[in-house]
Scaffold this motif. Sequence first.
Motif, mmCIF file in Angstrom:
data_model
loop_
_atom_site.group_PDB
_atom_site.id
_atom_site.type_symbol
_atom_site.label_atom_id
_atom_site.label_comp_id
_atom_site.label_asym_id
_atom_site.label_seq_id
_atom_site.Cartn_x
_atom_site.Cartn_y
_atom_site.Cartn_z
ATOM 1 N N SER A 32 6.789 -45.289 -55.520
ATOM 2 C CA SER A 32 6.841 -44.388 -54.368
ATOM 3 C C SER A 32 5.701 -43.381 -54.399
ATOM 4 N N ALA A 33 5.429 -42.834 -55.554
ATOM 5 C CA ALA A 33 4.339 -41.855 -55.669
ATOM 6 C C ALA A 33 2.989 -42.529 -55.420
ATOM 7 N N ALA A 34 2.814 -43.757 -55.879
ATOM 8 C CA ALA A 34 1.571 -44.492 -55.632
ATOM 9 C C ALA A 34 1.394 -44.738 -54.135
ATOM 10 N N ARG A 35 2.479 -45.085 -53.460
ATOM 11 C CA ARG A 35 2.416 -45.300 -52.015
ATOM 12 C C ARG A 35 2.009 -44.018 -51.299
ATOM 13 N N HIS A 36 2.590 -42.881 -51.698
ATOM 14 C CA HIS A 36 2.242 -41.592 -51.085
ATOM 15 C C HIS A 36 0.784 -41.231 -51.343
ATOM 16 N N ARG A 37 0.322 -41.455 -52.571
ATOM 17 C CA ARG A 37 -1.072 -41.157 -52.910
ATOM 18 C C ARG A 37 -2.029 -41.997 -52.053
ATOM 19 N N LEU A 38 -1.756 -43.285 -51.969
ATOM 20 C CA LEU A 38 -2.629 -44.151 -51.191
ATOM 21 C C LEU A 38 -2.589 -43.762 -49.712
ATOM 22 N N GLN A 39 -1.430 -43.454 -49.203
ATOM 23 C CA GLN A 39 -1.330 -43.049 -47.799
ATOM 24 C C GLN A 39 -2.137 -41.781 -47.537
ATOM 25 N N ARG A 40 -2.111 -40.839 -48.490
ATOM 26 C CA ARG A 40 -2.905 -39.614 -48.337
ATOM 27 C C ARG A 40 -4.399 -39.944 -48.316
ATOM 28 N N LEU A 41 -4.827 -40.859 -49.167
ATOM 29 C CA LEU A 41 -6.235 -41.262 -49.182
ATOM 30 C C LEU A 41 -6.632 -41.917 -47.859
ATOM 31 N N ILE A 42 -5.733 -42.688 -47.289
ATOM 32 C CA ILE A 42 -5.990 -43.322 -45.996
ATOM 33 C C ILE A 42 -6.013 -42.277 -44.889
ATOM 34 N N ASP A 43 -5.027 -41.382 -44.900
ATOM 35 C CA ASP A 43 -4.933 -40.356 -43.853
ATOM 36 C C ASP A 43 -6.140 -39.420 -43.844
ATOM 37 N N THR A 44 -6.702 -39.131 -45.020
ATOM 38 C CA THR A 44 -7.866 -38.247 -45.103
ATOM 39 C C THR A 44 -9.175 -39.018 -44.933
ATOM 40 N N LYS A 45 -9.056 -40.311 -44.682
ATOM 41 C CA LYS A 45 -10.211 -41.189 -44.456
ATOM 42 C C LYS A 45 -11.091 -41.358 -45.691
ATOM 43 N N ALA A 46 -10.545 -41.045 -46.869
ATOM 44 C CA ALA A 46 -11.262 -41.309 -48.116
ATOM 45 C C ALA A 46 -11.266 -42.803 -48.418
ATOM 46 N N VAL A 47 -10.276 -43.509 -47.874
ATOM 47 C CA VAL A 47 -10.132 -44.949 -48.086
ATOM 48 C C VAL A 47 -9.834 -45.609 -46.754
#
Length: 146
Positions: A32-47
């Motif tokens: 769950s924490a990995a999913r949240h981290r990745l989603q944050r990276l996507i939302d901030t356009k880092a990924v």
Amino acid sequence: MDEIDRAILRELQVDGRIPYADLGPKVGLSPSAARHRLQRLIDTKAVQVVGVTDPMTLGQQAMALLGLRIDGDPRAVADELSRHDEVVYTVLTSGGLDLFAEVVCPRPRDLLDFINDVVRPVEGVASVENFPYFGIHTHRFLWHVD
């Protein structure tokens, strides 16, 4: 971006479809924490998560990176080349070459014809260097994540 974010990116470079159940433990997090981290990276356009095809497996047999020297504005040449389906992307550069264009064609002869009949006649193209790719799975979009 901290070390856990970088670890997530390194794992995604190896397998972009890794399940969160596998990703989390590999980077020291719960799924769950990995999913949240990745989603944050996507939302901030880092990924940006995208699908990448391998043209060789889709029947294309000739791929090359073309290095062009341009007399005049390289942006106009990039715009003109981008209108052709054979061109995957163009990149403006600084240095010995002014522009790179990645091209994909059905056969090596088609690549030669594209260079000679389409690229060379474009106004502003002074010279073309052809860097062909050989073999299947020529693309690996990996870079060191610091």
